[in-house]
Design a protein around this motif. Structure first.
Motif, PDB file in Angstrom:
ATOM      1  N   ILE A  25      -4.373   6.080  -6.393  1.00 23.08           N
ATOM      2  CA  ILE A  25      -3.699   6.597  -7.585  1.00 23.08           C
ATOM      3  C   ILE A  25      -2.308   5.997  -7.793  1.00 23.08           C
ATOM      4  CG2 ILE A  25      -2.701   8.661  -6.460  1.00 23.08           C
ATOM      5  CD1 ILE A  25      -4.324   8.726  -9.923  1.00 23.08           C
ATOM      6  N   CYS A  26      -1.657   5.503  -6.735  1.00 26.06           N
ATOM      7  CA  CYS A  26      -0.268   5.047  -6.916  1.00 26.06           C
ATOM      8  C   CYS A  26      -0.193   3.639  -7.489  1.00 26.06           C
ATOM      9  CB  CYS A  26       0.521   5.153  -5.612  1.00 26.06           C
ATOM     10  SG  CYS A  26       0.108   3.894  -4.386  1.00 26.06           S
ATOM     11  N   GLY A  27      -1.277   2.864  -7.327  1.00 26.89           N
ATOM     12  CA  GLY A  27      -1.292   1.514  -7.895  1.00 26.89           C
ATOM     13  C   GLY A  27      -0.527   0.495  -7.084  1.00 26.89           C
TER      14      GLY A  27
ATOM     15  N   HIS B 100       0.878  -1.168   0.000  1.00 27.58           N
ATOM     16  CA  HIS B 100       0.000   0.000   0.000  1.00 27.58           C
ATOM     17  C   HIS B 100       0.909   1.209   0.000  1.00 27.58           C
ATOM     18  CE1 HIS B 100       1.034   1.305   4.093  1.00 27.58           C
ATOM     19  NE2 HIS B 100       1.365   0.046   4.217  1.00 27.58           N
TER      20      HIS B 100
ATOM     21  N   ILE C 193      -3.231   2.914 -13.612  1.00 32.49           N
ATOM     22  CA  ILE C 193      -2.315   3.103 -12.483  1.00 32.49           C
ATOM     23  C   ILE C 193      -1.286   1.974 -12.373  1.00 32.49           C
ATOM     24  CG2 ILE C 193      -3.857   4.587 -11.135  1.00 32.49           C
ATOM     25  CD1 ILE C 193      -4.658   2.140  -9.472  1.00 32.49           C
ATOM     26  N   GLY C 194      -1.310   1.050 -13.316  1.00 44.20           N
ATOM     27  CA  GLY C 194      -0.270   0.009 -13.327  1.00 44.20           C
ATOM     28  C   GLY C 194      -0.306  -0.908 -12.124  1.00 44.20           C
ATOM     29  N   CYS C 195      -1.498  -1.192 -11.620  1.00 43.53           N
ATOM     30  CA  CYS C 195      -1.592  -2.016 -10.404  1.00 43.53           C
ATOM     31  C   CYS C 195      -1.478  -3.496 -10.728  1.00 43.53           C
ATOM     32  CB  CYS C 195      -2.905  -1.729  -9.679  1.00 43.53           C
ATOM     33  SG  CYS C 195      -4.382  -2.144 -10.644  1.00 43.53           S
TER      34      CYS C 195
ATOM     35  N   LEU D 270       4.130   9.982 -14.859  1.00 44.19           N
ATOM     36  CA  LEU D 270       4.238   8.912 -15.849  1.00 44.19           C
ATOM     37  C   LEU D 270       5.036   9.382 -17.068  1.00 44.19           C
ATOM     38  CD1 LEU D 270       0.746   7.168 -15.583  1.00 44.19           C
ATOM     39  CD2 LEU D 270       2.909   6.532 -14.513  1.00 44.19           C
TER      40      LEU D 270
ATOM     41  N   GLN E 229       8.042  -5.147   7.012  1.00 50.06           N
ATOM     42  CA  GLN E 229       7.487  -3.791   6.940  1.00 50.06           C
ATOM     43  C   GLN E 229       7.505  -3.092   8.295  1.00 50.06           C
ATOM     44  OE1 GLN E 229       3.791  -4.997   5.045  1.00 50.06           O
ATOM     45  NE2 GLN E 229       4.553  -4.364   3.028  1.00 50.06           N
TER      46      GLN E 229
ATOM     47  N   ARG F 116       7.366   4.190 -10.821  1.00 48.67           N
ATOM     48  CA  ARG F 116       6.169   4.952 -11.170  1.00 48.67           C
ATOM     49  C   ARG F 116       5.297   5.277  -9.962  1.00 48.67           C
ATOM     50  NH1 ARG F 116       2.541   2.021 -15.180  1.00 48.67           N
ATOM     51  NH2 ARG F 116       0.929   3.394 -14.412  1.00 48.67           N
ATOM     52  N   ARG F 117       5.673   4.818  -8.779  1.00 47.27           N
ATOM     53  CA  ARG F 117       4.736   4.932  -7.658  1.00 47.27           C
ATOM     54  C   ARG F 117       5.013   6.074  -6.688  1.00 47.27           C
ATOM     55  NH1 ARG F 117       1.853   0.840  -9.375  1.00 47.27           N
ATOM     56  NH2 ARG F 117       2.745  -1.256  -9.528  1.00 47.27           N
ATOM     57  N   ALA F 118       6.042   6.861  -6.952  1.00 43.73           N
ATOM     58  CA  ALA F 118       6.377   7.938  -6.019  1.00 43.73           C
ATOM     59  C   ALA F 118       5.165   8.837  -5.776  1.00 43.73           C
ATOM     60  CB  ALA F 118       7.526   8.759  -6.582  1.00 43.73           C
TER      61      ALA F 118
ATOM     62  N   ILE G  49       2.751  11.268  -7.771  1.00 43.57           N
ATOM     63  CA  ILE G  49       1.635  10.745  -8.561  1.00 43.57           C
ATOM     64  C   ILE G  49       0.286  11.203  -8.026  1.00 43.57           C
ATOM     65  CG2 ILE G  49       1.113   8.541  -7.368  1.00 43.57           C
ATOM     66  CD1 ILE G  49       1.565   7.426 -10.427  1.00 43.57           C
ATOM     67  N   ALA G  50       0.242  11.580  -6.762  1.00 40.41           N
ATOM     68  CA  ALA G  50      -1.043  11.912  -6.160  1.00 40.41           C
ATOM     69  C   ALA G  50      -1.417  13.378  -6.317  1.00 40.41           C
ATOM     70  CB  ALA G  50      -1.039  11.527  -4.691  1.00 40.41           C
TER      71      ALA G  50
ATOM     72  N   GLN H 137      -0.071  12.540 -11.602  1.00 40.27           N
ATOM     73  CA  GLN H 137       0.076  11.205 -12.177  1.00 40.27           C
ATOM     74  C   GLN H 137       0.591  11.297 -13.607  1.00 40.27           C
ATOM     75  OE1 GLN H 137      -3.483   9.277 -13.516  1.00 40.27           O
ATOM     76  NE2 GLN H 137      -2.655   7.219 -13.277  1.00 40.27           N
TER      77      GLN H 137
ATOM     78  N   ARG I 292       1.568   6.753   2.783  1.00 39.42           N
ATOM     79  CA  ARG I 292       1.943   6.191   4.084  1.00 39.42           C
ATOM     80  C   ARG I 292       3.448   5.970   4.205  1.00 39.42           C
ATOM     81  NH1 ARG I 292       0.332   7.298   8.475  1.00 39.42           N
ATOM     82  NH2 ARG I 292       0.800   5.349   9.532  1.00 39.42           N
ATOM     83  N   ASN I 293       4.088   5.641   3.085  1.00 39.19           N
ATOM     84  CA  ASN I 293       5.514   5.296   3.195  1.00 39.19           C
ATOM     85  C   ASN I 293       6.449   6.490   3.008  1.00 39.19           C
ATOM     86  OD1 ASN I 293       5.050   2.507   3.655  1.00 39.19           O
ATOM     87  ND2 ASN I 293       4.552   2.284   1.488  1.00 39.19           N
TER      88      ASN I 293
END
Lengths: 252, 639
Positions: free
Chosen positions: A62-64, A56, A160-162, B168, B553, B69-71, B74-75, B164, B240-241
């Protein structure tokens, strides 16, 4: 409300996994599904057990990163939302909820509910871009794009590339993911020079990474948290056909 | 220590040209002999990695995510500013510069901001060429919207997903370079220490989050693009991270931390509902283009259904107090105003900490379809979280921690006081002063990565010469690796009774109560006692289950929270020493009779950069005076 969870636990990629049953404490119906897992994990930690590993990050869809199969459905019960946007009010008091990781050969399980999705990056690296050097771009308004095409490109780009599409597909095909990027770039004038080379390379990379073939059952579209349309697969197929007729990449 | 900003001399508008001309260059054959480590792949990290790779340097990019791609860039929802003046509404590079400096309450570095405004136009060109599907008009040209703190429409957007789409775009450029072999991508790798050799940044120690393996990586220069430290508050709009570990451990190696007290509390977020809550969700500022913010005039009306409260019984407090900017007043001002009306007991919703953001007028004026087209996905997010339909009842919003303007100190070249260590994007401090305007974070991240760093890093690289980097067998790498292993073992060995998250929640609570939207000496001094006590308890009583040699984690979070427990203290210390109100830093002792922030240019027109002195020792506060050559520092007014 309280629920019971049947959760997939697996120590690492090589170990065998199993389902284990957990009971939650009293929950607030406005909690998100992941917040419920946070609460369960706090309890496990205090009991001296290892908490459930799950992916998560943004928790706003949005982050996928999030990736759970909830009661057999990637991203849970609702259409068009990710796991992190699923709330406990969608479940009943006393429900038994089954929670599993994405299951697809190109996505090996790392631990419990966490898988790796680097195979999707490999597809992107094969051609999911427009080759433009930083600083070499013309003025943004020098290339008008019809609003219809720009909007459609945006619909495709919303992916979102999930990897839920892969997890839902019986063949573990990544067609919807790949088609979204091929379509986005193919709809824009900037994407034309590499259009046919791109589609061939990306499809090849998809095959190489171990994703299966597409039989257009539409299960991917049904679970996509961004409602990416199956129509984009038709666009990819058309481009792929043209690319094949044109022959090698050098003609692309 | 003297902090040299290295701002080129000469007229403001010519400084960047001059700097680029004066910079040393690295010839193409030599570029491949240099290795550069980039940590982070958000807008700044991805754009920098891709551009440096394209220039011919050998780049190693590290992210703790499973994919670059998840940084959290993106939000970002609303948009990106650029001085294109496509609307012909009076915009210019100078106006974007001025708005940003004024928005930052005259606490940003003038020359950096001007450069930012200059390259903003190139960013839009670059992104459009990459295939970023910006919103367009029917004629095929790019559309714009308005954002807070500006009276022109200069914000480019891609529905409510601008971050996003820009990320991307940068990720696609990065993919191209990974495929070509110029960038090596390390996913699931977290940076846990910075390695200094003879005072220069020459490498990092990282932990593979999947296997627990700790490894050393050397380079000619290290670039940190690891984002902000807002999660020190626990509840925030950050992912969260998101964490401060990379910049904090660099701070502990000697990099100065500038203006840590400048935190942005965003006015339009979904209010807190319970203590199980893990994060707060932002509703884009763009909503303030068409939404009107109000609370009931009378406390007694707060419990009523909003649609039953007649027009004359509503207080559109932003429109009343700031008639020229209205609902588009800057973020710090809007947030404080929301807090004020809630403090007066006029807040709405279950907790009484909420105000209405109402679209009824816009829906009447534009029709629901148009509102849906502009903000549909935001209304959907709101519906998922609250189960309410904002087309029919007004949204309820409240401020939440959203961004940190403070960060590692950098000079005009974006290099920290440690030679060879560069810091980009939200992780540095330079461009937003004490308050960031909406749609400027995306602009800064991409400006730093695409256009600034690639032109300035060569200055440092040329000065050290190619192929001179020390290998990972150097003693400094061993020492740093031992440090990292020591922290991990200490965390796992502490078999206490409290979870990591419980400490994080408590820390967040202390900061929100004592160092949130309003700050005062008494509260800050109290926080400065509470935080060290909590930190002490953490190391004695934390419980971290699991092992170090696989995905753990809890261990990841423990390390990050351990750092937050130190960041929080520095934040309060800086807030205490800055005895003035400016931007997001509002000291209750320093306000005008009408409640507006009272800046003190005589004593505080400077950057405060803190230098670490060792465990349990008070850090030293260095000062870089802010010299304004072009604009005059004035009292900020949006009335």
């Amino acid at each position: 409300m309280k629920v019971k969870l049947k959760v997939w636990r697996q120590k690492d990629t090589r170990s065998a996994g199993e389902f284990r049953l957990y009971e939650t404490p009293d929950l607030n119906v406005n909690m998100s599904f992941l917040e419920m897992l946070d609460v369960v994990n706090e309890q496990l930690t205090l009991k001296g057990e290892e908490p459930i590993a799950f992916d998560h990050d943004c928790r706003e869809g949005i982050c996928g990163t999030c990736s759970l199969v909830i009661n057999g459905k990637p991203h849970g019960p609702h259409r068009g939302v990710a796991t992190c946007q699923t709330y406990m009010r969608s479940f009943q008091d006393g429900d038994i909820i089954i929670v599993e990781p994405w299951r697809a050969r190109p996505f090996p399980v790392v631990k419990d509910l966490v898988v790796t999705r680097q195979a999707l990056d490999k597809i992107m690296q094969a051609g999911g871009y427009i080759s433009v050097r930083t600083g070499a771009a013309p003025d943004a308004n020098s290339i008008p794009i019809s609003k219809e095409n720009a909007d459609l490109a945006m619909d495709a780009a919303a992916c979102i590339g999930c990897g839920a599409c892969v997890a839902a597909c019986k063949n573990a095909s990544a067609m919807l993911f790949t088609a979204a990027k091929v379509s986005q770039l193919g709809l824009l004038p900037q994407g034309q020079p590499e259009r046919y080379r791109r589609v061939k390379r990306m499809v090849e990379a998809m095959d190489e990474a171990g994703f299966g073939a597409c039989t257009v059952t539409g299960s991917c579209e049904a679970v996509c948290p961004k409602n990416i349309s199956l129509d984009f697969i038709a666009r990819l197929n058309r481009d792929y056909l043209v690319a094949s007729l044109k022959g090698g990449a050098k003609h692309g | 220590m003297k902090l040299e900003s290295k701002i080129p001399s000469g007229p403001l508008a010519q400084k960047w040209d001059k700097a680029r001309f004066q910079n040393k260059l690295v010839n193409p054959a030599n570029k491949r002999k240099y290795e550069i480590i980039v940590v982070g792949a958000g807008l700044a990290g991805a754009s920098a990695s891709a551009t440096l790779g394209e220039l011919g340097y050998k780049v190693k990019n590290f992210v703790y995510h499973d994919s670059p791609r998840r940084a959290h860039s993106i939000a970002a929802q609303g948009g990106i500013n650029a001085a294109k003046n496509y609307q012909n509404d009076g915009d210019s590079v100078y106006r974007l510069f001025y708005d940003t400096v004024k928005g930052g309450d005259f606490r940003a570095r003038e020359a950096n901001v001007y450069r930012l405004a200059q390259v903003s136009v190139n960013i839009i060109d670059q992104c459009a060429a990459q295939g970023v599907p910006f919103a367009r008009e029917y004629g095929g040209l790019l559309d714009n919207r308005s954002f807070g703190g500006a009276q022109v429409s200069r914000t480019f957007y891609a529905r409510g997903q601008t971050g996003q789409q820009l990320l991307l775009g940068a990720y696609s450029a990065l993919c191209k370079e990974i495929a070509s072999g110029s960038v090596q991508s390390f996913t699931h790798h977290e940076m846990l220490d910075l390695v200094l050799v003879d005072g220069h940044a020459k490498g990092v120690i990282v932990r593979n989050l999947l296997t627990g393996a700790i490894s050393r990586h050397c380079a000619d220069a290290v670039v940190l693009a690891t984002g902000g430290y807002g999660n020190v508050f626990n509840l925030s709009t950050y992912a969260r991270n998101s964490n401060a570990t990379a910049i904090w451990r660099a701070y502990k190696r000697g990099a100065c931390f500038a203006n840590p007290c400048y935190t942005q509390i965003h006015p339009t977020c979904i209010p807190v509902t319970g203590d199980y809550q893990s994060k707060l969700t932002l509703m884009s500022e763009s909503l303030r283009n068409d939404g009107r913010i109000w609370v009931p005039k009378k406390k007694e009306d707060c419990g009523k259904h909003p649609n039953d409260i007649p027009e004359e019984a509503r207080d559109y407090y932003l429109e009343r107090k700031y008639p020229s900017f209205g609902n588009l007043a800057p973020r710090d001002i809007s947030s404080r105003s929301a807090k004020e009306v809630c403090d007066e007991g006029r807040g709405v919703g279950e907790s009484g900490r909420g105000v209405y953001l109402d679209f009824a007028d816009s829906i009447q004026r534009l029709g629901e379809a148009k509102v849906r087209e502009r903000y549909g996905n935001l209304f959907d997010i709101y519906h998922e979280i609250t189960n309410e339909n904002a087309y029919q009842v007004p949204m309820r919003i409240y401020p939440a921690v959203h961004y940190t303007m403070g960060g590692l100190w950098v000079d005009y070249d974006l290099m920290s006081n440690i030679p060879g260590l560069f810091v980009l994007g939200e992780a540095n401090f330079s461009d937003h002063g004490a308050n960031r305007l909406g749609a400027s974070a995306l602009m800064q991240g991409l400006a730093d990565g695409y256009f600034v760093l690639p032109n300035t890093i060569c200055n440092y690289l040329a000065s050290v010469g190619p192929g001179k980097r020390p290998g990972v067998e150097h003693e400094a790498f061993k020492e740093a690796e031992d440090n990292v292993r020591g922290i991990t073992q200490r965390l796992l060995a502490s078999q206490g009774k409290r979870t990591v998250d419980s400490f994080h929640k408590e820390l967040g609570h202390i900061l929100w109560e004592h160092c949130g939207m309003g700050r005062n000496e008494t509260d800050l001094k109290k926080a400065l006692q509470l935080i060290p006590a909590l930190r002490e308890e953490f190391w004695k009583n934390v419980k971290v289950p699991g092992e170090e040699d696989n995905l753990n984690q809890s261990l990841e979070r423990a390390g990050r929270v351990a750092d937050f427990l130190e960041v929080g203290e520095l934040l309060c210390l800086d807030a205490l020493e800055r005895a003035e109100s400016c931007g997001g830093h509002f000291r209750e002792e320093h306000q005008y009779p009408d409640g507006e922030a009272r800046r003190d240019d005589e004593n505080f027109a400077h950057v405060a950069a803190w230098e670490y002195q060792g465990r349990d020792k008070k850090p030293v506060r260095h000062v870089e005076p802010l010299v304004y050559e072009e604009v005059k520092m004035t009292t900020r007014s949006y009335k």
